[in-house]
Every structure is written in structure tokens, then in C-alpha cells.
Write an enzyme that holds these catalytic residues in place. Structure first.
Site, PDB file in Angstrom:
ATOM      1  N   TYR A  17      11.402   8.514   2.184  1.00 55.98           N
ATOM      2  CA  TYR A  17      11.404   7.435   1.187  1.00 55.98           C
ATOM      3  C   TYR A  17      12.254   7.736  -0.054  1.00 55.98           C
ATOM      4  CZ  TYR A  17       7.610   5.712   4.097  1.00 55.98           C
ATOM      5  OH  TYR A  17       6.871   5.265   5.166  1.00 55.98           O
TER       6      TYR A  17
ATOM      7  N   ASN B  44       8.183  -5.570  -0.569  1.00 60.94           N
ATOM      8  CA  ASN B  44       8.047  -4.474   0.394  1.00 60.94           C
ATOM      9  C   ASN B  44       6.566  -4.438   0.767  1.00 60.94           C
ATOM     10  OD1 ASN B  44       7.836  -2.185   1.897  1.00 60.94           O
ATOM     11  ND2 ASN B  44       9.028  -0.888   0.497  1.00 60.94           N
TER      12      ASN B  44
ATOM     13  N   ARG C 264       5.778  10.981  -2.111  1.00 60.10           N
ATOM     14  CA  ARG C 264       5.378  10.609  -0.742  1.00 60.10           C
ATOM     15  C   ARG C 264       6.549  10.793   0.225  1.00 60.10           C
ATOM     16  NH1 ARG C 264       4.602   4.468   1.522  1.00 60.10           N
ATOM     17  NH2 ARG C 264       3.846   5.047   3.582  1.00 60.10           N
TER      18      ARG C 264
ATOM     19  N   PRO D 201       0.776  -1.227   0.000  1.00 59.54           N
ATOM     20  CA  PRO D 201       0.000   0.000   0.000  1.00 59.54           C
ATOM     21  C   PRO D 201       0.819   1.294   0.000  1.00 59.54           C
ATOM     22  CG  PRO D 201      -0.850  -1.515   1.641  1.00 59.54           C
ATOM     23  CD  PRO D 201       0.365  -2.150   1.052  1.00 59.54           C
ATOM     24  N   ASN D 202       0.382   2.217  -0.803  1.00 66.54           N
ATOM     25  CA  ASN D 202       0.915   3.585  -0.894  1.00 66.54           C
ATOM     26  C   ASN D 202       2.278   3.692  -1.585  1.00 66.54           C
ATOM     27  OD1 ASN D 202      -1.319   4.812   0.539  1.00 66.54           O
ATOM     28  ND2 ASN D 202      -0.481   3.827   2.370  1.00 66.54           N
TER      29      ASN D 202
HETATM   30  C1  DQA Z   1       7.988   1.008   4.364  1.00 62.27           C
HETATM   31  C2  DQA Z   1       7.955   1.180   5.883  1.00 62.27           C
HETATM   32  C3  DQA Z   1       6.555   0.988   6.431  1.00 62.27           C
HETATM   33  O1  DQA Z   1       6.545   1.194   7.833  1.00 62.27           O
HETATM   34  C4  DQA Z   1       5.605   1.985   5.796  1.00 62.27           C
HETATM   35  O2  DQA Z   1       4.277   1.742   6.241  1.00 62.27           O
HETATM   36  C5  DQA Z   1       5.680   2.014   4.311  1.00 62.27           C
HETATM   37  C6  DQA Z   1       6.990   1.894   3.667  1.00 62.27           C
HETATM   38  C7  DQA Z   1       9.376   1.316   3.773  1.00 62.27           C
HETATM   39  O3  DQA Z   1       9.636   0.891   2.667  1.00 62.27           O
HETATM   40  O4  DQA Z   1      10.179   2.015   4.412  1.00 62.27           O
HETATM   41  O5  DQA Z   1       4.681   2.204   3.628  1.00 62.27           O
HETATM   42  O6  DQA Z   1       7.713  -0.361   4.061  1.00 62.27           O
END
Ligand code: DQA
Length: 144
Positions: free
Chosen positions: A22, A71, A17, A9-10
Site C-alpha cells: 500500500y 476506496n 499497513r 476499513p483499515n
Molecule cells: C484496497 C484493496 C482491497 O482488496 C483491500 O481489502 C484494501 C485496500 C486497495 O486500496 O488496494 O483494504 O482497496
């Protein structure tokens, strides 16, 4: 060799983002870097905001893929279903977990990964570069 790369997700929002956490690379940038790494490795790259879809995709990997790079994003910290799916295929399709950020250096709720125990290894904290590192590690493991 065929590797399935799954993004939760996302992660479709990468690039814009929270770039300070990130990075500025998009998912398409990361996909291109992975595909450029090995000519002999076929990479299938997918993203879903749906836990159910990710679980279904993992369950379909037996006999189709040699390994998974995942991921799970926020589902890392919540999804027993994803853990079970990874365990269900782990005998023939090993997985590596990757995170862009160092989740241990963030909020406490992100410190625990439910999915990591179903994986052969975990890589985090190197933003998009971590995906190619995970690919190198998985290919080496599969080739040994
Ligand atoms: C993530 C870390 C997770 O805690 C977060 O909810 C993400 C991205 C990362 O790649 O750093 O969506 O998986």
C-alpha cells in the site's frame, strides 16, 4: 465544486499497513496532496471502518456534493449495500473508485469489485498517487 472522498476499513492504518503493497503514505498525506491540487475544489475527506456509516454518508451526498471518490477497501469485494448506495445517487453524484494496489494482481478474491459497476471509472495500482489521478479525472468529467 465539492467532492467527498471516502475511505473504507483499515485505510486509517495506511503508512504502517503492509507498506510493500500500500506504500508508506498515510491517509493524511493523501488528503493533503488532494487538497493542494485545486484551489477551487472543496475536498471533504473521511474514513470509516463501518459499512453502515459509509452507506449513510453516500446517501447524504445528493444536493451536498458534486462527486465521490471512494476506496471501499475490503468492502469492494463484498458489499452490495455500498453498490446500491452509489447507484442510488449516481444520477447526480458520479463516483470514481480508487485502489492503492492492483487488486487484479493479488489473491483471486480481490479480483471482483461489486462497487465498480456503480462508478463512472476505476483507478488502481499507483498507491497514494492514484487518489490525485482520480480527482483529476473526476474534475475533468464534472467540468465537461
Ligand atoms: C484496497 C484493496 C482491497 O482488496 C483491500 O481489502 C484494501 C485496500 C486497495 O486500496 O488496494 O483494504 O482497496
Amino acid at each position: 465544486m465539492k467532492i467527498l472522498v471516502l475511505n473504507g476499513p483499515n485505510l486509517n492504518l495506511l503508512g504502517t499497513r503492509e507498506p510493500e503493497i500500500y506504500g508508506t503514505e498515510t491517509l493524511a498525506d493523501i488528503e493533503a496532496e488532494m487538497k493542494a491540487l485545486y484551489h477551487e475544489v472543496e475536498i471533504e475527506f473521511r474514513q470509516s471502518n463501518s459499512e453502515a456509516e459509509l452507506i449513510t454518508w453516500i446517501g447524504e451526498t445528493r444536493g451536498m456534493f458534486d462527486g465521490i471518490i471512494i476506496n471501499p477497501a475490503a468492502l469492494t469485494h463484498t458489499s452490495l449495500g455500498l453498490y446500491d448506495a452509489l447507484k442510488a445517487v449516481a444520477d447526480v453524484v458520479p463516483a470514481v473508485e480508487v485502489h492503492l494496489s492492483n487488486t487484479h494482481a493479488r489473491e483471486e478474491i480481490r479480483h471482483k469489485s461489486l462497487t465498480a459497476a456503480a462508478c463512472i471509472g476505476q483507478l488502481m495500482g499507483f498507491q497514494g498517487f492514484g487518489y490525485t489521478l482520480a480527482l483529476r479525472a473526476l474534475v475533468q468529467k464534472l467540468s465537461s
